[in-house]
Write a protein that holds these residues in place. Structure first.
Motif, PDB file in Angstrom:
ATOM      1  N   PRO A   6       0.839  -1.197   0.000  1.00 31.22           N
ATOM      2  CA  PRO A   6       0.000   0.000   0.000  1.00 31.22           C
ATOM      3  C   PRO A   6       0.875   1.249   0.000  1.00 31.22           C
ATOM      4  O   PRO A   6       1.908   1.300   0.667  1.00 31.22           O
ATOM      5  CB  PRO A   6      -0.787  -0.097   1.309  1.00 31.22           C
ATOM      6  N   TYR A   7       0.473   2.255  -0.784  1.00 24.61           N
ATOM      7  CA  TYR A   7       1.234   3.504  -0.854  1.00 24.61           C
ATOM      8  C   TYR A   7       0.250   4.653  -1.043  1.00 24.61           C
ATOM      9  O   TYR A   7      -0.332   4.798  -2.120  1.00 24.61           O
ATOM     10  CB  TYR A   7       2.241   3.457  -2.003  1.00 24.61           C
ATOM     11  N   GLY A   8       0.062   5.426   0.002  1.00 29.63           N
ATOM     12  CA  GLY A   8      -0.913   6.519  -0.060  1.00 29.63           C
ATOM     13  C   GLY A   8      -2.295   5.973  -0.364  1.00 29.63           C
ATOM     14  O   GLY A   8      -2.758   5.036   0.283  1.00 29.63           O
ATOM     15  N   LYS A   9      -2.942   6.516  -1.397  1.00 31.61           N
ATOM     16  CA  LYS A   9      -4.258   6.023  -1.814  1.00 31.61           C
ATOM     17  C   LYS A   9      -4.162   4.905  -2.841  1.00 31.61           C
ATOM     18  O   LYS A   9      -5.157   4.371  -3.275  1.00 31.61           O
ATOM     19  CB  LYS A   9      -5.075   7.171  -2.405  1.00 31.61           C
ATOM     20  N   GLY A  10      -2.929   4.554  -3.228  1.00 34.25           N
ATOM     21  CA  GLY A  10      -2.729   3.533  -4.248  1.00 34.25           C
ATOM     22  C   GLY A  10      -1.946   2.349  -3.726  1.00 34.25           C
ATOM     23  O   GLY A  10      -1.835   2.132  -2.520  1.00 34.25           O
ATOM     24  N   ARG A  11      -1.392   1.602  -4.664  1.00 30.84           N
ATOM     25  CA  ARG A  11      -0.610   0.418  -4.346  1.00 30.84           C
ATOM     26  C   ARG A  11       0.554   0.306  -5.324  1.00 30.84           C
ATOM     27  O   ARG A  11       0.445   0.730  -6.465  1.00 30.84           O
ATOM     28  CB  ARG A  11      -1.473  -0.838  -4.462  1.00 30.84           C
TER      29      ARG A  11
END
Length: 76
Positions: A37-42
């Protein structure tokens, strides 16, 4: 690059393992294809030998092409 039975896997906290490799020191299951997971994304990461096979005409390379397409369009 394929180097015999050498495999690289990551042992990361918080990742979602899709494909694992047991040859990762210290002989634990490591992720060779996973999602972080990274911020609102992946971020989808892979240590599989995919790129070198994308342009190959060998029948087995179709697996690499299919996997690469799945990584691009998947909802993992």
């Amino acid at each position: 690059m394929h180097e015999g039975d050498k495999k690289l896997g990551f042992y990361l906290e918080g990742d979602e393992m899709i494909v694992g490799s047991y040859r990762t020191p210290p002989l634990c299951l490591g992720s060779t294809l996973g999602i972080i997971p990274y911020g609102k994304g992946r971020i989808i990461y892979s240590t599989l030998d995919v790129v070198d096979n994308l342009l190959s005409q060998e029948p087995a390379a179709e697996v690499a092409r299919k996997l690469f397409c799945n990584m691009l369009i998947s909802n993992w």
